[in-house]
Design a protein around this motif. Sequence first.
Motif, PDB file in Angstrom:
ATOM      1  N   ALA A   1       0.794  -1.226   0.000  1.00  0.00           N
ATOM      2  CA  ALA A   1       0.000   0.000   0.000  1.00  0.00           C
ATOM      3  C   ALA A   1       0.828   1.279   0.000  1.00  0.00           C
ATOM      4  O   ALA A   1       0.280   2.375   0.037  1.00  0.00           O
ATOM      5  CB  ALA A   1      -0.921   0.006   1.221  1.00  0.00           C
ATOM      6  N   GLY A   2       2.170   1.160   0.016  1.00  0.00           N
ATOM      7  CA  GLY A   2       3.000   2.359   0.058  1.00  0.00           C
ATOM      8  C   GLY A   2       3.089   2.984   1.425  1.00  0.00           C
ATOM      9  O   GLY A   2       3.553   4.119   1.566  1.00  0.00           O
ATOM     10  N   LEU A   3       2.694   2.249   2.466  1.00  0.00           N
ATOM     11  CA  LEU A   3       2.695   2.773   3.830  1.00  0.00           C
ATOM     12  C   LEU A   3       3.769   2.124   4.704  1.00  0.00           C
ATOM     13  O   LEU A   3       3.808   2.354   5.918  1.00  0.00           O
ATOM     14  CB  LEU A   3       1.322   2.553   4.484  1.00  0.00           C
ATOM     15  CG  LEU A   3       0.150   3.273   3.802  1.00  0.00           C
ATOM     16  CD1 LEU A   3      -1.169   2.848   4.434  1.00  0.00           C
ATOM     17  CD2 LEU A   3       0.316   4.789   3.876  1.00  0.00           C
TER      18      LEU A   3
ATOM     19  N   PRO B   1      -7.441   2.382  -2.627  1.00  0.00           N
ATOM     20  CA  PRO B   1      -8.577   1.934  -3.444  1.00  0.00           C
ATOM     21  C   PRO B   1      -8.746   0.418  -3.502  1.00  0.00           C
ATOM     22  O   PRO B   1      -9.319  -0.106  -4.459  1.00  0.00           O
ATOM     23  CB  PRO B   1      -8.245   2.512  -4.810  1.00  0.00           C
ATOM     24  CG  PRO B   1      -6.752   2.570  -4.846  1.00  0.00           C
ATOM     25  CD  PRO B   1      -6.317   2.879  -3.433  1.00  0.00           C
ATOM     26  N   ALA B   2      -8.256  -0.266  -2.476  1.00  0.00           N
ATOM     27  CA  ALA B   2      -8.469  -1.712  -2.327  1.00  0.00           C
ATOM     28  C   ALA B   2      -7.814  -2.525  -3.431  1.00  0.00           C
ATOM     29  O   ALA B   2      -8.327  -3.567  -3.838  1.00  0.00           O
ATOM     30  CB  ALA B   2      -9.959  -2.045  -2.236  1.00  0.00           C
ATOM     31  N   VAL B   3      -6.671  -2.034  -3.916  1.00  0.00           N
ATOM     32  CA  VAL B   3      -5.870  -2.781  -4.886  1.00  0.00           C
ATOM     33  C   VAL B   3      -4.407  -2.663  -4.462  1.00  0.00           C
ATOM     34  O   VAL B   3      -3.991  -1.624  -3.965  1.00  0.00           O
ATOM     35  CB  VAL B   3      -6.043  -2.250  -6.321  1.00  0.00           C
ATOM     36  CG1 VAL B   3      -7.397  -2.604  -6.875  1.00  0.00           C
ATOM     37  CG2 VAL B   3      -5.809  -0.748  -6.382  1.00  0.00           C
ATOM     38  N   PRO B   4      -3.606  -3.732  -4.654  1.00  0.00           N
ATOM     39  CA  PRO B   4      -2.187  -3.644  -4.312  1.00  0.00           C
ATOM     40  C   PRO B   4      -1.409  -2.916  -5.395  1.00  0.00           C
ATOM     41  O   PRO B   4      -1.832  -2.838  -6.552  1.00  0.00           O
ATOM     42  CB  PRO B   4      -1.763  -5.112  -4.224  1.00  0.00           C
ATOM     43  CG  PRO B   4      -2.688  -5.817  -5.173  1.00  0.00           C
ATOM     44  CD  PRO B   4      -4.001  -5.081  -5.102  1.00  0.00           C
TER      45      PRO B   4
ATOM     46  N   THR C   1       5.783  -2.908  -5.238  1.00  0.00           N
ATOM     47  CA  THR C   1       6.887  -1.962  -5.353  1.00  0.00           C
ATOM     48  C   THR C   1       7.782  -2.264  -6.546  1.00  0.00           C
ATOM     49  O   THR C   1       8.159  -1.361  -7.303  1.00  0.00           O
ATOM     50  CB  THR C   1       7.711  -1.974  -4.056  1.00  0.00           C
ATOM     51  OG1 THR C   1       6.871  -1.561  -2.975  1.00  0.00           O
ATOM     52  CG2 THR C   1       8.901  -1.044  -4.156  1.00  0.00           C
ATOM     53  N   GLY C   2       8.154  -3.528  -6.720  1.00  0.00           N
ATOM     54  CA  GLY C   2       9.064  -3.879  -7.813  1.00  0.00           C
ATOM     55  C   GLY C   2       8.511  -3.507  -9.172  1.00  0.00           C
ATOM     56  O   GLY C   2       9.223  -2.957 -10.022  1.00  0.00           O
ATOM     57  N   ALA C   3       7.239  -3.788  -9.406  1.00  0.00           N
ATOM     58  CA  ALA C   3       6.621  -3.472 -10.695  1.00  0.00           C
ATOM     59  C   ALA C   3       6.574  -1.967 -10.933  1.00  0.00           C
ATOM     60  O   ALA C   3       6.786  -1.487 -12.054  1.00  0.00           O
ATOM     61  CB  ALA C   3       5.214  -4.062 -10.755  1.00  0.00           C
ATOM     62  N   VAL C   4       6.308  -1.192  -9.873  1.00  0.00           N
ATOM     63  CA  VAL C   4       6.250   0.267 -10.024  1.00  0.00           C
ATOM     64  C   VAL C   4       7.630   0.823 -10.372  1.00  0.00           C
ATOM     65  O   VAL C   4       7.761   1.687 -11.249  1.00  0.00           O
ATOM     66  CB  VAL C   4       5.691   0.914  -8.741  1.00  0.00           C
ATOM     67  CG1 VAL C   4       5.801   2.433  -8.810  1.00  0.00           C
ATOM     68  CG2 VAL C   4       4.235   0.502  -8.547  1.00  0.00           C
TER      69      VAL C   4
ATOM     70  N   GLU D   1       3.206   8.608 -11.194  1.00  0.00           N
ATOM     71  CA  GLU D   1       2.726   8.384 -12.564  1.00  0.00           C
ATOM     72  C   GLU D   1       2.889   6.939 -13.023  1.00  0.00           C
ATOM     73  O   GLU D   1       1.957   6.365 -13.605  1.00  0.00           O
ATOM     74  CB  GLU D   1       3.397   9.356 -13.519  1.00  0.00           C
ATOM     75  CG  GLU D   1       2.833  10.759 -13.447  1.00  0.00           C
ATOM     76  CD  GLU D   1       1.311  10.777 -13.621  1.00  0.00           C
ATOM     77  OE1 GLU D   1       0.815  10.135 -14.575  1.00  0.00           O
ATOM     78  OE2 GLU D   1       0.622  11.389 -12.794  1.00  0.00           O
ATOM     79  N   PRO D   2       4.051   6.298 -12.789  1.00  0.00           N
ATOM     80  CA  PRO D   2       4.121   4.874 -13.172  1.00  0.00           C
ATOM     81  C   PRO D   2       3.142   4.011 -12.403  1.00  0.00           C
ATOM     82  O   PRO D   2       2.597   3.047 -12.959  1.00  0.00           O
ATOM     83  CB  PRO D   2       5.579   4.491 -12.870  1.00  0.00           C
ATOM     84  CG  PRO D   2       6.140   5.591 -12.072  1.00  0.00           C
ATOM     85  CD  PRO D   2       5.362   6.809 -12.397  1.00  0.00           C
ATOM     86  N   ALA D   3       2.884   4.333 -11.143  1.00  0.00           N
ATOM     87  CA  ALA D   3       1.891   3.560 -10.384  1.00  0.00           C
ATOM     88  C   ALA D   3       0.505   3.744 -10.980  1.00  0.00           C
ATOM     89  O   ALA D   3      -0.276   2.776 -11.080  1.00  0.00           O
ATOM     90  CB  ALA D   3       1.905   3.983  -8.919  1.00  0.00           C
ATOM     91  N   VAL D   4       0.167   4.968 -11.379  1.00  0.00           N
ATOM     92  CA  VAL D   4      -1.135   5.228 -11.989  1.00  0.00           C
ATOM     93  C   VAL D   4      -1.287   4.433 -13.289  1.00  0.00           C
ATOM     94  O   VAL D   4      -2.373   3.905 -13.589  1.00  0.00           O
ATOM     95  CB  VAL D   4      -1.328   6.739 -12.237  1.00  0.00           C
ATOM     96  CG1 VAL D   4      -2.488   6.994 -13.190  1.00  0.00           C
ATOM     97  CG2 VAL D   4      -1.559   7.460 -10.912  1.00  0.00           C
ATOM     98  N   ARG D   5      -0.210   4.327 -14.059  1.00  0.00           N
ATOM     99  CA  ARG D   5      -0.287   3.544 -15.304  1.00  0.00           C
ATOM    100  C   ARG D   5      -0.560   2.069 -15.018  1.00  0.00           C
ATOM    101  O   ARG D   5      -1.294   1.410 -15.753  1.00  0.00           O
ATOM    102  CB  ARG D   5       1.017   3.690 -16.102  1.00  0.00           C
ATOM    103  CG  ARG D   5       1.247   5.080 -16.668  1.00  0.00           C
ATOM    104  CD  ARG D   5       2.305   5.062 -17.773  1.00  0.00           C
ATOM    105  NE  ARG D   5       3.610   4.615 -17.300  1.00  0.00           N
ATOM    106  CZ  ARG D   5       4.554   5.410 -16.824  1.00  0.00           C
ATOM    107  NH1 ARG D   5       4.329   6.712 -16.719  1.00  0.00           N
ATOM    108  NH2 ARG D   5       5.724   4.934 -16.447  1.00  0.00           N
ATOM    109  N   LEU D   6       0.034   1.558 -13.943  1.00  0.00           N
ATOM    110  CA  LEU D   6      -0.154   0.150 -13.602  1.00  0.00           C
ATOM    111  C   LEU D   6      -1.451  -0.097 -12.849  1.00  0.00           C
ATOM    112  O   LEU D   6      -2.084  -1.145 -13.018  1.00  0.00           O
ATOM    113  CB  LEU D   6       1.017  -0.329 -12.731  1.00  0.00           C
ATOM    114  CG  LEU D   6       2.380  -0.464 -13.403  1.00  0.00           C
ATOM    115  CD1 LEU D   6       3.434  -0.806 -12.365  1.00  0.00           C
ATOM    116  CD2 LEU D   6       2.353  -1.525 -14.491  1.00  0.00           C
ATOM    117  N   VAL D   7      -1.827   0.858 -12.008  1.00  0.00           N
ATOM    118  CA  VAL D   7      -3.014   0.705 -11.149  1.00  0.00           C
ATOM    119  C   VAL D   7      -3.870   1.958 -11.317  1.00  0.00           C
ATOM    120  O   VAL D   7      -3.760   2.912 -10.549  1.00  0.00           O
ATOM    121  CB  VAL D   7      -2.613   0.518  -9.670  1.00  0.00           C
ATOM    122  CG1 VAL D   7      -3.841   0.207  -8.823  1.00  0.00           C
ATOM    123  CG2 VAL D   7      -1.566  -0.572  -9.513  1.00  0.00           C
ATOM    124  N   PRO D   8      -4.736   1.991 -12.332  1.00  0.00           N
ATOM    125  CA  PRO D   8      -5.511   3.216 -12.612  1.00  0.00           C
ATOM    126  C   PRO D   8      -6.378   3.681 -11.449  1.00  0.00           C
ATOM    127  O   PRO D   8      -6.724   4.866 -11.375  1.00  0.00           O
ATOM    128  CB  PRO D   8      -6.367   2.809 -13.810  1.00  0.00           C
ATOM    129  CG  PRO D   8      -5.646   1.666 -14.449  1.00  0.00           C
ATOM    130  CD  PRO D   8      -4.980   0.940 -13.334  1.00  0.00           C
TER     131      PRO D   8
END
Length: 291
Positions: free
Chosen positions: A93-95, A166-169, A172-175, A216-223
């Motif tokens: 979750a980035g926390l 938003p209840a989605v993982p 970190t590696g993918a981002v 921005e890369p996280a938004v592309r992967l997890v809209p």
Amino acid sequence: MMLSEFAPAKVNLFLHVAAPGADGRHQLCSLVVFADVGDRVRAERASQMSLSVDGPFGEQIGPVDDNLIVRALRLAKAEPMRVHLSKHLPAAAGLGGGTSDAGAALRLARQMDPGLSLDQVEAAARSLGADGLMCLQARACLAEGEGERLSAAPDMPILPAVLVNPAVPSPTGAVYRAYDAGGGAFSADRPALPNRFSSVAEMADFLAAQRNDLQEPAVRLVPQVRDALAAVRRSPGALLSRMSGSGATVFGLFEDDEAAQAAATEIAGAHPTWWVQPCRLNAGHPGDEVD
């Protein structure tokens, strides 16, 4: 006797990330604070190491034997402990939730074993990744290098905030891989920080000129991250809307607790499946407990 430590949520107020080095690792610069919401770790001496888990997100932590708590305690060569984790923060979750749990467990290990040196504990924390040392210390700081070089944060006010996941993982590696491929800012620049921020509004104005380079890369992967950012941004009184860490949790800063609570209520009502939590950043956290 069972001792207890709070494992607070970590929030990156800004996160500037350089291009990967030859080893694929990234230099960064981040202003980090901790929330008054998080997990709870309890422990007592035992004949062998064990970990049990409960809480609303307990099922998200994966195999217990590979949990960061167990890994950290083994790396520190801590005496055997029976550890119980109450998991209230969502995973991926980035926390810094898992790392904060491990930091809390390491603090408990030092309380139980005076022979366990600070060097042992800090080395174990560093081995957990960029968030390791900061989550062991669990106080506001400026993090540089790969996250291991910590210096004092400016004096800051308590920051009324809302955390929204938003209840989605957001792994970190993918981002980071998406960041590396996407031609982002590629700079771990350190902004000119004042010695003191006198108000939440002043702090928000300063942060608005900074970035989270992974957003921005996280938004592309997890809209859905974009949806959470927009929901916070639309809230009356929102001073700033930004993602924390590698996501998917975003945070909003507000002038006062009442505005933050009202925003949380509205966002949760509109998105009942999301995790929405009003909180205070940089406010300290609940003290240790002895059961």
